[in-house]
Motif scaffolding. Structure first.
Motif, PDB file in Angstrom:
ATOM      1  N   ASP A 187       0.856  -1.668  -0.336  1.00  0.00           N
ATOM      2  CA  ASP A 187      -0.175   0.147   0.271  1.00  0.00           C
ATOM      3  C   ASP A 187       0.720   1.189   0.437  1.00  0.00           C
ATOM      4  N   ASP A 188       2.143   1.061   0.427  1.00  0.00           N
ATOM      5  CA  ASP A 188       2.401   2.359   0.629  1.00  0.00           C
ATOM      6  C   ASP A 188       3.752   2.338  -0.218  1.00  0.00           C
ATOM      7  N   PRO A 189       4.049   3.152  -1.581  1.00  0.00           N
ATOM      8  CA  PRO A 189       5.383   2.921  -2.176  1.00  0.00           C
ATOM      9  C   PRO A 189       6.709   3.161  -1.663  1.00  0.00           C
ATOM     10  N   GLU A 190       7.186   3.615  -0.446  1.00  0.00           N
ATOM     11  CA  GLU A 190       8.214   3.646   0.343  1.00  0.00           C
ATOM     12  C   GLU A 190       8.384   1.602   0.627  1.00  0.00           C
ATOM     13  N   ASP A 191       7.460   1.553   0.581  1.00  0.00           N
ATOM     14  CA  ASP A 191       7.989  -0.002   0.737  1.00  0.00           C
ATOM     15  C   ASP A 191       8.159  -0.738  -0.039  1.00  0.00           C
ATOM     16  N   TYR A 192       7.470  -0.591  -1.107  1.00  0.00           N
ATOM     17  CA  TYR A 192       8.678  -1.198  -2.567  1.00  0.00           C
ATOM     18  C   TYR A 192       9.268  -1.319  -2.713  1.00  0.00           C
ATOM     19  N   VAL A 193       9.972   0.428  -2.537  1.00  0.00           N
ATOM     20  CA  VAL A 193      11.386  -0.041  -2.418  1.00  0.00           C
ATOM     21  C   VAL A 193      12.595  -0.900  -1.508  1.00  0.00           C
ATOM     22  N   HIS A 194      11.445  -0.387  -0.459  1.00  0.00           N
ATOM     23  CA  HIS A 194      12.469  -1.425   1.095  1.00  0.00           C
ATOM     24  C   HIS A 194      12.346  -2.963   0.524  1.00  0.00           C
ATOM     25  N   ARG A 195      10.996  -3.740   0.194  1.00  0.00           N
ATOM     26  CA  ARG A 195      10.599  -4.998   0.055  1.00  0.00           C
ATOM     27  C   ARG A 195      12.112  -5.262  -1.320  1.00  0.00           C
ATOM     28  N   ILE A 196      12.342  -4.500  -2.505  1.00  0.00           N
ATOM     29  CA  ILE A 196      13.329  -4.989  -3.024  1.00  0.00           C
ATOM     30  C   ILE A 196      14.143  -4.526  -3.296  1.00  0.00           C
ATOM     31  N   GLY A 197      14.647  -3.683  -2.010  1.00  0.00           N
ATOM     32  CA  GLY A 197      15.908  -3.796  -1.568  1.00  0.00           C
ATOM     33  C   GLY A 197      16.154  -5.047  -0.935  1.00  0.00           C
ATOM     34  N   ARG A 198      15.560  -5.854  -0.655  1.00  0.00           N
ATOM     35  CA  ARG A 198      16.733  -6.961   0.476  1.00  0.00           C
ATOM     36  C   ARG A 198      17.203  -8.219  -1.182  1.00  0.00           C
ATOM     37  N   THR A 199      17.317  -7.723  -2.327  1.00  0.00           N
ATOM     38  CA  THR A 199      18.012  -8.578  -2.847  1.00  0.00           C
ATOM     39  C   THR A 199      18.786  -6.762  -3.600  1.00  0.00           C
ATOM     40  N   ALA A 200      19.918  -7.663  -4.254  1.00  0.00           N
ATOM     41  CA  ALA A 200      20.697  -6.928  -5.442  1.00  0.00           C
ATOM     42  C   ALA A 200      21.451  -5.679  -4.094  1.00  0.00           C
ATOM     43  N   ARG A 201      22.017  -6.342  -2.925  1.00  0.00           N
ATOM     44  CA  ARG A 201      22.594  -6.011  -1.781  1.00  0.00           C
ATOM     45  C   ARG A 201      24.360  -5.915  -2.409  1.00  0.00           C
ATOM     46  N   ALA A 202      25.412  -4.932  -1.284  1.00  0.00           N
ATOM     47  CA  ALA A 202      26.400  -4.904  -1.812  1.00  0.00           C
ATOM     48  C   ALA A 202      27.098  -4.526  -3.259  1.00  0.00           C
ATOM     49  N   GLY A 203      26.381  -4.475  -4.445  1.00  0.00           N
ATOM     50  CA  GLY A 203      26.844  -4.218  -6.255  1.00  0.00           C
ATOM     51  C   GLY A 203      26.538  -5.801  -6.460  1.00  0.00           C
ATOM     52  N   ALA A 204      25.575  -6.733  -5.669  1.00  0.00           N
ATOM     53  CA  ALA A 204      25.140  -7.926  -6.562  1.00  0.00           C
ATOM     54  C   ALA A 204      23.959  -7.789  -7.589  1.00  0.00           C
ATOM     55  N   GLU A 205      23.200  -8.413  -8.737  1.00  0.00           N
ATOM     56  CA  GLU A 205      22.603  -8.131  -8.733  1.00  0.00           C
ATOM     57  C   GLU A 205      21.066  -8.969  -8.364  1.00  0.00           C
ATOM     58  N   GLY A 206      19.993  -8.986  -8.471  1.00  0.00           N
ATOM     59  CA  GLY A 206      18.928  -9.425  -8.392  1.00  0.00           C
ATOM     60  C   GLY A 206      17.385  -9.185  -8.740  1.00  0.00           C
ATOM     61  N   ASP A 207      16.396 -10.187  -8.516  1.00  0.00           N
ATOM     62  CA  ASP A 207      15.428 -10.043  -9.582  1.00  0.00           C
ATOM     63  C   ASP A 207      14.484  -9.453  -8.455  1.00  0.00           C
ATOM     64  N   ALA A 208      13.499  -8.724  -8.269  1.00  0.00           N
ATOM     65  CA  ALA A 208      12.359  -8.561  -8.328  1.00  0.00           C
ATOM     66  C   ALA A 208      10.379  -8.617  -8.711  1.00  0.00           C
ATOM     67  N   VAL A 209      10.225  -9.740  -8.394  1.00  0.00           N
ATOM     68  CA  VAL A 209       8.924 -10.128  -9.249  1.00  0.00           C
ATOM     69  C   VAL A 209       6.892  -9.355  -8.860  1.00  0.00           C
ATOM     70  N   SER A 210       6.534  -9.025  -8.813  1.00  0.00           N
ATOM     71  CA  SER A 210       5.301  -8.095  -8.277  1.00  0.00           C
ATOM     72  C   SER A 210       4.717  -8.806  -8.456  1.00  0.00           C
TER      73      SER A 210
END
Length: 419
Positions: free
Chosen positions: A335-358
């Motif tokens: 419901d909160d757009p900021e939460d989308y950013v924080h959720r997908i930020g669990r991946t691709a940390r410290a320069g790695a790659e990651g996928d966010a599927v919604s």
């Protein structure tokens, strides 16, 4: 190792205290991340900092090195009691407090600082006794910090530095009164080092910075891009009947080594978790009412690859530092757009790659417009192909059934007044 996310500034050239530099080198860190490169030179000069950066960019290491270097450089206050910390770090969640303490212990390896962490949901007396044994750096959630302060378990008279981490989340969770309570009992702002870090420096966070800090320097890293560059985003439009078969099918095709599935409600989390388990996917569930010991055990099992999937509500969207998360699945759009950013930020940390599927399902698709406006780009839309859909086992739930009006809380159909 991918070092494209690092700056050209090395920790060795910053002028860190030798005890801290040695600990940093033991951890294998040579070059700073951009936010470390911008904030550490200021912190080492005693400059207050209000910093903004993407999740996973190394903010924790930056502020820990800043306060520890300050403590090593300044003489202790004469007559300081063992239970009077020199530094206080406030965090919005238990998980974040625990992770900060873990990092602090590693960085204090040679400095020998006494690190204590306090939070709700754990043995009250055990934590209180740890403070009596002595504390140099106190890390905790605001509720438990205030509780122990009122019980005279520790004092704030000797504070040399204070850190407010995830400041925007503090506002979201209603902790702002607690924060002001603690600030008012410390030495004045011009007599301590003040650090505020946040993924988003909203107007209310900036107001707090100027209110509680002395002439803070604002530092922003990657402010023009809200989501990390190396996250590959994708969006599907499943019906209620398609959502679980699609999720299981994608799990079976992608075989993520370590992934997190987010839902908006505990009930949905239970439903998704049961479906994944029923289809032979090693999954566990983390919601707000999970006891702290079990919570830490579940996170450890994910990090140790005993489970591949953690199904979460937004209690885990911030403050979790889990290395190697390859995929994040938004079973519900938040419901909160900021939460989308924080959720997908669990991946691709410290320069790695990651996928966010919604999934833009029928119940939460209306949140998409606000999310895309906030992140300033459209999510790539993908068609649901037959090969993406799994044939669920008969024992596994297929869709979340709606409750009959008579089953709603209060036992009355929606719109009907209680007698």
């Amino acid at each position: 190792m991918d070092t494209s996310h690092l700056s050209n500034v090395t920790f060795a050239e910053l002028g860190l205290h030798p005890k801290l530099l040695k600990a940093v080198q033991d951890l294998g860190f040579e070059k700073c991340t951009p936010i470390q490169a911008k904030t550490l030179p200021l912190l080492l000069k005693g400059q207050n900092v209000a910093g903004q950066g993407q999740t996973g960019t190394g903010k924790t290491i930056a502020f820990l090195l800043g306060i520890m270097n300050d403590m090593l450089k300044l003489p202790e206050i004469e007559g300081r009691r063992p239970n009077e910390p020199r530094s206080l770090i406030m965090a919005p969640t238990r998980e974040l407090a625990v992770q900060i303490a873990k990092d602090a212990v590693q960085l204090a390896k040679y400095a020998k600082f006494k690190i204590r962490v306090v939070y709700g949901g754990e043995d009250y007396e055990k934590q209180r006794l740890s403070l009596e044994k002595g504390v140099d750096i106190l890390i905790g959630t605001t509720g438990r910090l205030i509780d122990y302060y009122k019980q005279h378990a520790y004092g704030l008279e000797a504070i040399d530095s204070v850190v407010l981490d995830e400041a925007d989340r503090m506002f979201d969770l209603g902790f702002i009164k607690d924060i002001r309570y603690l600030f008012r009992r410390m030495p004045p702002a011009n007599d301590r080092l003040n650090l505020l870090f946040s993924a988003t420096l909203s107007h209310r966070v900036q107001e707090l910075a100027y209110e509680q800090m002395h002439n803070p320097q604002h530092i922003q890293v990657q402010a023009t891009q809200v989501t990390a560059k190396k996250i590959r985003e994708a969006l599907f439009y499943p019906s209620r009947e398609e959502a679980l078969p699609l999720l299981v099918g994608l799990m079976q095709r992608l075989q993520p080594e370590r992934s997190i599935v987010f839902t908006n409600t505990k009930r949905a989390a239970e439903h998704v978790w049961a479906c994944l388990k029923g289809n032979d996917i090693a999954a566990e569930m983390l919601t707000g009412d999970v006891h702290q010991k079990k919570r830490l055990r579940l996170l450890g099992e994910l990090e140790n690859n005993k489970v591949n999937v953690l199904v979460c509500t937004d209690v885990a969207a911030r403050g979790l530092h889990i290395d190697g998360v390859t995929h994040v699945f938004n079973f519900h759009l938040p419901d909160d757009p900021e939460d989308y950013v924080h959720r997908i930020g669990r991946t691709a940390r410290a320069g790695a790659e990651g996928d966010a599927v919604s999934f833009a399902g029928e119940d939460f698709a209306m949140n998409l417009t606000a999310i895309e406006k906030y992140i300033d780009h459209e999510l790539p839309k993908l068609d649901i192909k037959p090969e993406y859909m799994a044939e669920l086992k008969p024992s596994a739930p297929i869709q979340q059934k709606r409750r009959h009006p008579s089953q709603r809380r209060g036992g009355k159909p929606k719109g009907q007044k209680r007698s």
